[in-house]
Motif scaffolding. Structure first.
Motif, short mmCIF file in Angstrom:
data_model
loop_
_atom_site.label_atom_id
_atom_site.label_comp_id
_atom_site.label_asym_id
_atom_site.label_seq_id
_atom_site.Cartn_x
_atom_site.Cartn_y
_atom_site.Cartn_z
N GLU A 163 33.85 78.15 22.91
CA GLU A 163 35.19 77.77 23.39
C GLU A 163 35.73 76.51 22.72
OE1 GLU A 163 35.58 77.89 27.66
OE2 GLU A 163 33.96 79.38 27.82
N LYS A 164 34.86 75.72 22.13
CA LYS A 164 35.25 74.54 21.35
C LYS A 164 36.23 73.62 22.09
CE LYS A 164 34.45 76.71 16.86
NZ LYS A 164 33.71 77.85 17.44
N PRO A 165 35.77 72.97 23.16
CA PRO A 165 36.62 71.99 23.84
C PRO A 165 36.89 70.80 22.93
CG PRO A 165 34.37 71.79 24.60
CD PRO A 165 34.42 73.02 23.74
N ASP A 166 37.89 70.01 23.27
CA ASP A 166 38.22 68.84 22.45
C ASP A 166 37.14 67.77 22.53
OD1 ASP A 166 41.03 69.43 21.43
OD2 ASP A 166 41.26 69.82 23.58
N ALA A 167 36.41 67.73 23.63
CA ALA A 167 35.32 66.76 23.77
C ALA A 167 34.47 67.15 24.96
CB ALA A 167 35.87 65.34 23.96
N VAL A 168 33.27 66.56 25.01
CA VAL A 168 32.35 66.72 26.14
C VAL A 168 32.09 65.34 26.74
CG1 VAL A 168 29.96 67.26 26.83
CG2 VAL A 168 31.24 68.84 25.35
N ILE A 169 32.22 65.24 28.06
CA ILE A 169 31.94 64.01 28.79
C ILE A 169 30.67 64.20 29.59
CG2 ILE A 169 32.83 62.35 30.46
CD1 ILE A 169 35.63 63.62 29.89
N VAL A 170 29.70 63.32 29.39
CA VAL A 170 28.44 63.39 30.13
C VAL A 170 28.36 62.17 31.04
CG1 VAL A 170 25.94 63.66 29.99
CG2 VAL A 170 27.38 64.49 28.12
N THR A 171 28.36 62.40 32.36
CA THR A 171 28.36 61.27 33.29
C THR A 171 26.96 60.97 33.82
OG1 THR A 171 29.14 62.80 35.02
CG2 THR A 171 30.78 61.40 33.95
N GLY A 172 26.03 60.79 32.91
CA GLY A 172 24.76 60.18 33.25
C GLY A 172 23.60 61.10 33.56
N ASP A 173 22.44 60.45 33.67
CA ASP A 173 21.15 61.10 33.90
C ASP A 173 20.86 62.18 32.86
OD1 ASP A 173 20.60 59.40 35.96
OD2 ASP A 173 20.72 60.89 37.55
N PRO B 57 25.48 56.06 30.97
CA PRO B 57 24.10 56.02 31.45
C PRO B 57 24.04 56.28 32.96
CG PRO B 57 24.61 54.09 30.11
CD PRO B 57 25.92 54.77 30.41
N GLY B 58 22.96 56.91 33.39
CA GLY B 58 22.71 57.11 34.82
C GLY B 58 21.48 56.34 35.25
N ASN B 59 21.22 56.31 36.54
CA ASN B 59 20.07 55.56 37.04
C ASN B 59 18.74 56.10 36.52
OD1 ASN B 59 21.22 57.51 39.19
ND2 ASN B 59 19.05 57.40 39.72
N HIS B 60 18.66 57.40 36.24
CA HIS B 60 17.42 57.97 35.70
C HIS B 60 17.22 57.62 34.22
CE1 HIS B 60 15.54 60.67 38.73
NE2 HIS B 60 16.72 60.51 39.32
N ASP B 61 18.24 57.07 33.59
CA ASP B 61 18.15 56.72 32.17
C ASP B 61 17.63 55.31 31.95
OD1 ASP B 61 19.13 59.23 31.43
OD2 ASP B 61 21.20 58.57 31.71
N LEU B 62 17.32 54.60 33.02
CA LEU B 62 16.69 53.28 32.94
C LEU B 62 15.22 53.41 33.33
CD1 LEU B 62 19.79 52.60 33.29
CD2 LEU B 62 19.05 50.45 34.31
N PRO B 63 14.31 52.72 32.61
CA PRO B 63 12.88 52.82 32.94
C PRO B 63 12.62 52.46 34.40
CG PRO B 63 13.21 51.66 30.86
CD PRO B 63 14.56 51.82 31.48
N VAL C 32 38.73 57.75 34.16
CA VAL C 32 37.58 56.85 34.11
C VAL C 32 36.31 57.68 34.28
CG1 VAL C 32 36.41 54.92 35.26
CG2 VAL C 32 38.91 54.93 35.04
N ALA C 33 35.28 57.39 33.48
CA ALA C 33 34.00 58.10 33.56
C ALA C 33 32.90 57.14 33.97
CB ALA C 33 33.66 58.74 32.21
N CYS C 34 32.16 57.49 35.01
CA CYS C 34 31.03 56.69 35.47
C CYS C 34 29.94 57.63 36.00
CB CYS C 34 31.45 55.69 36.55
SG CYS C 34 32.26 56.43 37.99
N HIS C 35 28.79 57.10 36.34
CA HIS C 35 27.72 57.98 36.84
C HIS C 35 27.81 58.19 38.35
CE1 HIS C 35 24.02 60.09 37.36
NE2 HIS C 35 23.51 59.13 38.13
N HIS C 36 27.88 57.11 39.10
CA HIS C 36 27.86 57.21 40.55
C HIS C 36 29.27 57.42 41.11
CE1 HIS C 36 24.27 54.78 39.57
NE2 HIS C 36 23.71 55.33 40.64
#
Length: 242
Positions: A30-40, A68-74, A149-153
């Motif tokens: 489908e080739k969207p204009d972009a992908v937004i990943v909101t964490g983890d 970044p999401g909370n699971h992306d921190l050690p 606006v893009a955030c994780h929580h």
């Protein structure tokens, strides 16, 4: 028309292989204009998990921005968490907290993770510095563009969702974001999609949450959100894996 795919909580290390392959197929066809990943992106912020996530996102062959999401921190290494929390993000450096200007959409990142807090580290936190940075970016929004606006929580919680973020400073942040010109906030974390209106002090804003592509499903099957902007109007459709 501008079209984005909003996905969250892939949790490489506990990813649903069928779900991540299904999402990649949708992007390729489908080739969207972009992908937004909101964490983890990962389950435990391990080097191998980040390598798998980086290879996967790079193979999508569309612009990608990642929060970044909370699971992306050690979790189990306090030194790394405090002083080198994003070490393994280096392969994704160009994609991390990347603002997007897509003519009709102005996408702004907002960090809600915390290296340290005197409570459960999985909960959200909007810092004064992070909010100020997001607002400054929002104020550069071109005329006619939809501010997102893009955030994780999720910035505020909903009682009907199983998981709660309890984001410190979240409701105050929503007021400030509305005043700065934001029309929607995208998030993840709770693993169930939602699209609701939040009444702020001086107006309203949409809160849009994406589900998960991991094995850690809750009330909903694996899914992502399709966002379209046409003539200044934002529409959101949940795309669930059958």
């Amino acid at each position: 028309m501008t079209r984005l795919f909003h996905v969250s909580d892939l949790h490489f290390g506990r990813e649903d292989r069928e779900a991540v392959d299904w999402f990649a197929d949708r992007v390729h066809s489908e080739k969207p204009d972009a992908v937004i990943v909101t964490g983890d992106l990962t389950m435990r912020a391990k080097k191998a998990e980040f390598a798998a996530a980086s290879a996967y996102l790079s193979a999508l062959n569309v612009p990608v921005t990642v929060e970044p999401g909370n699971h992306d921190l050690p979790l189990y290494n306090p030194f790394k968490r405090l002083f080198r929390p994003y070490k393994h993000f280096r392969r994704l450096e160009a994609k991390i907290e990347r603002p997007l200007d897509l003519a009709s959409i102005w996408l702004v990142p907002l960090k809600t993770t915390a290296r340290f807090q005197l409570r459960n580290w999985s909960k959200g936190w909007v810092s004064e510095r992070g909010l100020a940075k997001a607002i400054a970016c929002l104020r550069r929004k071109p005329a006619g563009a939809v501010g997102v606006v893009a955030c994780h929580h999720p910035l505020v919680d909903r009682e009907d969702l199983e998981s709660q973020a309890r984001t410190r400073g979240g409701s105050e942040a929503l007021d400030a974001l509305v005043e700065a010109g934001a029309e929607a906030v995208l998030s993840g974390h709770v693993h169930d999609p939602f699209d609701v209106e939040w009444r702020a002090t001086i107006g309203s804003i949409r809160m849009v949450g994406a589900g998960t592509l991991s094995e850690r499903v809750r009330a909903s099957p694996p899914s992502f959100n399709e966002l379209c902007v046409e003539d200044g109007q934002l529409t959101v459709r949940v795309r669930a894996m059958a």
